[in-house]
Design an enzyme around this catalytic site. Structure first.
Site, mmCIF file in Angstrom:
data_model
loop_
_atom_site.group_PDB
_atom_site.id
_atom_site.type_symbol
_atom_site.label_atom_id
_atom_site.label_comp_id
_atom_site.label_asym_id
_atom_site.label_seq_id
_atom_site.Cartn_x
_atom_site.Cartn_y
_atom_site.Cartn_z
ATOM 1 N N ASP A 158 1.353 -10.282 26.671
ATOM 2 C CA ASP A 158 1.587 -11.375 27.620
ATOM 3 C C ASP A 158 0.324 -11.915 28.289
ATOM 4 O OD1 ASP A 158 1.222 -8.993 28.939
ATOM 5 O OD2 ASP A 158 2.747 -9.359 30.462
ATOM 6 N N GLU A 215 -6.719 3.602 31.693
ATOM 7 C CA GLU A 215 -7.963 3.096 31.114
ATOM 8 C C GLU A 215 -9.122 4.057 31.394
ATOM 9 O OE1 GLU A 215 -5.911 1.466 33.124
ATOM 10 O OE2 GLU A 215 -5.338 -0.445 32.200
HETATM 11 C C1 UGA Z 1 -0.746 -3.455 33.220
HETATM 12 C C2 UGA Z 1 -1.907 -3.298 32.228
HETATM 13 O O1 UGA Z 1 -2.537 -4.551 32.028
HETATM 14 C C3 UGA Z 1 -1.351 -2.746 30.911
HETATM 15 O O2 UGA Z 1 -2.359 -2.697 29.947
HETATM 16 C C4 UGA Z 1 -0.765 -1.375 31.183
HETATM 17 O O3 UGA Z 1 -0.204 -0.854 30.009
HETATM 18 C C5 UGA Z 1 0.344 -1.543 32.216
HETATM 19 O O4 UGA Z 1 -0.133 -2.192 33.405
HETATM 20 C C6 UGA Z 1 0.952 -0.202 32.623
HETATM 21 O O5 UGA Z 1 1.645 -0.184 33.652
HETATM 22 O O6 UGA Z 1 0.787 0.777 31.945
HETATM 23 P P1 UGA Z 1 1.476 -5.040 33.034
HETATM 24 O O7 UGA Z 1 1.403 -6.519 32.914
HETATM 25 O O8 UGA Z 1 1.916 -4.465 34.327
HETATM 26 O O9 UGA Z 1 0.073 -4.438 32.617
HETATM 27 O O10 UGA Z 1 2.371 -4.397 31.880
HETATM 28 P P2 UGA Z 1 3.207 -5.073 30.710
HETATM 29 O O11 UGA Z 1 2.581 -6.353 30.250
HETATM 30 O O12 UGA Z 1 4.632 -5.092 31.107
HETATM 31 O O13 UGA Z 1 3.045 -3.974 29.560
HETATM 32 C C7 UGA Z 1 1.825 -3.785 28.851
HETATM 33 C C8 UGA Z 1 2.097 -3.842 27.333
HETATM 34 O O14 UGA Z 1 2.937 -2.748 26.960
HETATM 35 C C9 UGA Z 1 2.782 -5.124 26.863
HETATM 36 O O15 UGA Z 1 2.231 -5.523 25.641
HETATM 37 C C10 UGA Z 1 4.243 -4.703 26.725
HETATM 38 O O16 UGA Z 1 4.951 -5.422 25.732
HETATM 39 C C11 UGA Z 1 4.133 -3.229 26.363
HETATM 40 N N1 UGA Z 1 5.240 -2.403 26.898
HETATM 41 C C12 UGA Z 1 5.747 -2.619 28.147
HETATM 42 C C13 UGA Z 1 5.720 -1.345 26.140
HETATM 43 O O17 UGA Z 1 5.257 -1.136 25.004
HETATM 44 N N2 UGA Z 1 6.724 -0.573 26.657
HETATM 45 C C14 UGA Z 1 7.266 -0.791 27.898
HETATM 46 O O18 UGA Z 1 8.198 -0.049 28.305
HETATM 47 C C15 UGA Z 1 6.752 -1.838 28.651
HETATM 48 MN MN MN Z 2 1.322 -7.710 31.168
#
Ligand code: UGA
Ligand code: MN
Length: 244
Positions: free
Chosen positions: A111, A196
């Protein structure tokens, strides 16, 4: 004699939600403009979905499509997202690439928003390169602070981390990933915001970081987030099958 471009391996964890396809489509539309790039997409799911498979096939990019569900102990809540998925991507690289291959590994969430220049900044990473990330932590940006070409600290909301970067703010050379076969993201017992730093701590030191994006003064990636799309008004039409 033309030298081969180092390959950019983009590892993207992705999770089923209403906006998954538009998010992946937008990312694929960015990545298809980048030469010598291999997209490793890992679904947080018990199987690979036809939806993701279609986006990948239509992207025209070289890709690897895998899946791994979050472990059982995470069903009741884990602070870190995409962790096991990124680790599976690393495992694939360690199995399928060797010391003769030159490249760089970047963890690109589905995203975020990526400037094409970002990929050229990271392409010749020797060990670990770093740069600012926009719209994060309630700020316009967070970034590594640079003095005389070296990272000397971080401009960030949450301090007290050795590597105070978001996932979008660094890339690791393929050689360094291969030379450290045990390095991985840690899920069990992980604390919020430490994924990270705990990962990079296994690979390098702050002094060795390579600052990019004009000494870390340019924002080339933004931590954008897609708004939840409600479907509470959806009425299923009769006699038609939609490709969603
Ligand atoms: C922040 C960081 O930018 C992410 O790199 C980190 O993984 C995340 O926090 C975290 O909490 O660990 P954020 O925008 O809050 O990002 O998180 P998302 O965009 O919802 O998820 C990061 C990525 O992991 C996305 O590509 C999403 O599709 C994927 N994801 C999300 C999963 O593979 N599993 C999940 O349950 C949720
Ligand atoms: Mn995100």
């Amino acid at each position: 004699m033309s030298r081969k471009l180092p390959v950019i391996y983009v590892i993207t964890p992705t999770k089923r939600r209403h906006t998954q396809k538009p998010d992946l489509t937008r990312l694929s539309n960015t990545l298809r403009h980048v030469p010598s790039l291999h997209w490793i997409v890992v679904e947080d799911a018990t199987s690979r979905s036809p939806l993701v498979a279609r986006v990948l096939a239509r992207s025209g990019l070289p890709y690897t499509h895998m899946n791994i569900p979050r472990p059982d102990f995470c069903k009741t809540g884990c602070v870190a997202r995409g962790t096991e998925q990124r680790n599976l991507g690393l495992k694939w690289l360690r199995k399928n690439r060797g010391p003769q291959d030159s490249g760089v590994v970047y963890f690109a969430d589905d995203d975020n928003t990526y400037d094409l220049q970002l990929f050229e900044e990271m392409r010749y990473t020797k060990r670990v390169s770093v740069w600012p990330v926009g719209l994060i932590g309630g700020r316009w940006y967070e970034r590594p602070k640079v003095q005389d070409g070296k990272v000397v600290g971080w401009y960030t909301r949450f301090g007290k981390r050795k590597f105070s970067t978001d996932m979008a703010g660094f890339a690791v050379s393929l050689n360094l990933i291969l030379a450290n076969p045990e390095a991985k993201f840690i899920l069990k017992g992980a604390k919020r915001g430490r994924q990270e730093t705990d990962f990079l701590n296994q690979l390098t030191t702050v002094e060795d970081l390579e600052p990019k994006a004009n000494h870390c003064t340019q924002v080339l990636v933004w931590h954008t987030r897609t708004q939840f799309a409600p479907l509470n008004n959806h009425v299923k039409e009769k006699n038609i099958t939609m490709e969603l």
